[in-house]
Design an enzyme around this catalytic site. Sequence first.
Site, PDB file in Angstrom:
ATOM      1  N   GLU A  99       9.549  -2.236  -1.712  1.00 27.89           N
ATOM      2  CA  GLU A  99       9.311  -0.906  -1.130  1.00 27.89           C
ATOM      3  C   GLU A  99       8.794  -1.037   0.305  1.00 27.89           C
ATOM      4  O   GLU A  99       8.151  -2.030   0.654  1.00 27.89           O
ATOM      5  CB  GLU A  99       8.313  -0.152  -2.033  1.00 27.89           C
ATOM      6  CG  GLU A  99       7.794   1.179  -1.522  1.00 27.89           C
ATOM      7  CD  GLU A  99       8.848   2.259  -1.370  1.00 27.89           C
ATOM      8  OE1 GLU A  99       9.911   1.977  -0.777  1.00 27.89           O
ATOM      9  OE2 GLU A  99       8.610   3.399  -1.805  1.00 27.89           O
ATOM     10  N   ASP A 100       9.093  -0.034   1.121  1.00 30.44           N
ATOM     11  CA  ASP A 100       8.637  -0.084   2.515  1.00 30.44           C
ATOM     12  C   ASP A 100       7.171   0.313   2.667  1.00 30.44           C
ATOM     13  O   ASP A 100       6.413  -0.336   3.364  1.00 30.44           O
ATOM     14  CB  ASP A 100       9.528   0.806   3.408  1.00 30.44           C
ATOM     15  CG  ASP A 100       9.608   2.257   2.933  1.00 30.44           C
ATOM     16  OD1 ASP A 100       9.089   2.584   1.845  1.00 30.44           O
ATOM     17  OD2 ASP A 100      10.198   3.083   3.661  1.00 30.44           O
ATOM     18  N   ASP A 103       2.299   5.235  -0.212  1.00 30.51           N
ATOM     19  CA  ASP A 103       1.454   6.248   0.434  1.00 30.51           C
ATOM     20  C   ASP A 103       0.610   6.931  -0.648  1.00 30.51           C
ATOM     21  O   ASP A 103      -0.379   6.368  -1.098  1.00 30.51           O
ATOM     22  CB  ASP A 103       2.397   7.201   1.178  1.00 30.51           C
ATOM     23  CG  ASP A 103       1.695   8.198   2.066  1.00 30.51           C
ATOM     24  OD1 ASP A 103       0.603   7.908   2.557  1.00 30.51           O
ATOM     25  OD2 ASP A 103       2.252   9.289   2.283  1.00 30.51           O
ATOM     26  N   PHE A 152       1.338   7.951  10.828  1.00 33.27           N
ATOM     27  CA  PHE A 152       2.737   7.996  10.429  1.00 33.27           C
ATOM     28  C   PHE A 152       3.436   6.739  10.939  1.00 33.27           C
ATOM     29  O   PHE A 152       3.541   6.503  12.139  1.00 33.27           O
ATOM     30  CB  PHE A 152       3.446   9.262  10.925  1.00 33.27           C
ATOM     31  CG  PHE A 152       4.672   9.524  10.122  1.00 33.27           C
ATOM     32  CD1 PHE A 152       4.624  10.282   8.955  1.00 33.27           C
ATOM     33  CD2 PHE A 152       5.890   8.946  10.486  1.00 33.27           C
ATOM     34  CE1 PHE A 152       5.758  10.474   8.183  1.00 33.27           C
ATOM     35  CE2 PHE A 152       7.030   9.136   9.715  1.00 33.27           C
ATOM     36  CZ  PHE A 152       6.966   9.896   8.565  1.00 33.27           C
ATOM     37  N   ARG A 165      14.304   3.652  12.568  1.00 29.95           N
ATOM     38  CA  ARG A 165      14.441   2.562  11.588  1.00 29.95           C
ATOM     39  C   ARG A 165      14.767   1.228  12.260  1.00 29.95           C
ATOM     40  O   ARG A 165      14.453   0.170  11.737  1.00 29.95           O
ATOM     41  CB  ARG A 165      15.568   2.864  10.589  1.00 29.95           C
ATOM     42  CG  ARG A 165      15.292   3.995   9.634  1.00 29.95           C
ATOM     43  CD  ARG A 165      16.335   3.978   8.510  1.00 29.95           C
ATOM     44  NE  ARG A 165      16.393   5.234   7.791  1.00 29.95           N
ATOM     45  CZ  ARG A 165      15.599   5.569   6.769  1.00 29.95           C
ATOM     46  NH1 ARG A 165      14.678   4.732   6.353  1.00 29.95           N
ATOM     47  NH2 ARG A 165      15.736   6.718   6.160  1.00 29.95           N
TER      48      ARG A 165
HETATM   49  P1  IMP Z   1       4.476   8.268  -1.731  1.00 24.07           P
HETATM   50  O1  IMP Z   1       5.237   8.810  -2.894  1.00 24.07           O
HETATM   51  O2  IMP Z   1       3.554   9.302  -1.121  1.00 24.07           O
HETATM   52  O3  IMP Z   1       3.755   6.960  -2.025  1.00 24.07           O
HETATM   53  O4  IMP Z   1       5.476   8.038  -0.559  1.00 24.07           O
HETATM   54  C1  IMP Z   1       6.310   7.023  -0.519  1.00 24.07           C
HETATM   55  C2  IMP Z   1       7.486   7.306   0.383  1.00 24.07           C
HETATM   56  O5  IMP Z   1       7.202   8.286   1.408  1.00 24.07           O
HETATM   57  C3  IMP Z   1       7.821   6.038   1.101  1.00 24.07           C
HETATM   58  O6  IMP Z   1       8.778   5.314   0.358  1.00 24.07           O
HETATM   59  C4  IMP Z   1       8.362   6.544   2.404  1.00 24.07           C
HETATM   60  O7  IMP Z   1       9.741   6.815   2.262  1.00 24.07           O
HETATM   61  C5  IMP Z   1       7.648   7.847   2.662  1.00 24.07           C
HETATM   62  N1  IMP Z   1       6.488   7.652   3.556  1.00 24.07           N
HETATM   63  C6  IMP Z   1       5.187   7.697   3.245  1.00 24.07           C
HETATM   64  N2  IMP Z   1       4.419   7.456   4.309  1.00 24.07           N
HETATM   65  C7  IMP Z   1       5.258   7.257   5.345  1.00 24.07           C
HETATM   66  C8  IMP Z   1       5.056   6.933   6.741  1.00 24.07           C
HETATM   67  O8  IMP Z   1       3.946   6.778   7.264  1.00 24.07           O
HETATM   68  N3  IMP Z   1       6.195   6.782   7.471  1.00 24.07           N
HETATM   69  C9  IMP Z   1       7.436   6.933   6.958  1.00 24.07           C
HETATM   70  N4  IMP Z   1       7.671   7.210   5.674  1.00 24.07           N
HETATM   71  C10 IMP Z   1       6.583   7.373   4.871  1.00 24.07           C
HETATM   72 MG    MG Z   2      10.758   5.028   0.768  1.00 20.02          MG
END
Ligand code: IMP
Ligand code: MG
Length: 177
Positions: A99-100, A103, A152, A165
């Site tokens: 995963e990237d 959050d 962000f 990207r």
């Molecule tokens: P989560 O479900 O809130 O953990 O979010 C995960 C997904 O939200 C990641 O796989 C990203 O695609 C996107 N995301 C969350 N934070 C960021 C950020 O700071 N930059 C870009 N994408 C983000």
């Molecule tokens: Mg993602």
Amino acid sequence: MGVQPEPQILFSKAEIAAAVKRLAVEIKKDYQGKHPILIGILKGSFVFMADLVRLLDFPLEVEFIQLSSYGRGRITPGKLKVVQGLRSSIKGRDVIVIEDIVDTGHTIAFLMDYLRKKKPASLKLCALTDKPSRRQVPVNIDYLGFTVPDKFIVGYGIDWDEKFRHLPDICFIEVEE
Ligand code: IMP
Ligand code: MG
């Protein structure tokens, strides 16, 4: 097109290369002789995944999965759905999810649940970045590249509205969310 935010470097490509190398060493130690399947979450993991697999000199397979989140806000998660699933079975296999960014944790918690139901022999998570300050559901990250501040993040595969990207560094931008 409006004014684009200016990305500021958080981690340089040299720092990223060192982190990916460290992760590869950790993964190699745990998976030597195991033939795991690495599942990248599209699209954000594609650059990281490409660099990581080239440092893993043992047999492995690569898969991708794509999720969509309908009506997702920054604080409240939308309803998650798998829009592109796996092309091969993971039953009885050793699986590493790539995963990237983790959050709030909702996305990865959903995906790990989804994959666990398919009965892999083992299931671990490798995340390039972690933003623990925003966590809403607990997530266990087995292999982590960087902890990032509550900003962000873009670059090295990670986007803001499909932009940035391609940046070689991990950056942050100031945006109204
Ligand atoms: P989560 O479900 O809130 O953990 O979010 C995960 C997904 O939200 C990641 O796989 C990203 O695609 C996107 N995301 C969350 N934070 C960021 C950020 O700071 N930059 C870009 N994408 C983000
Ligand atoms: Mg993602």
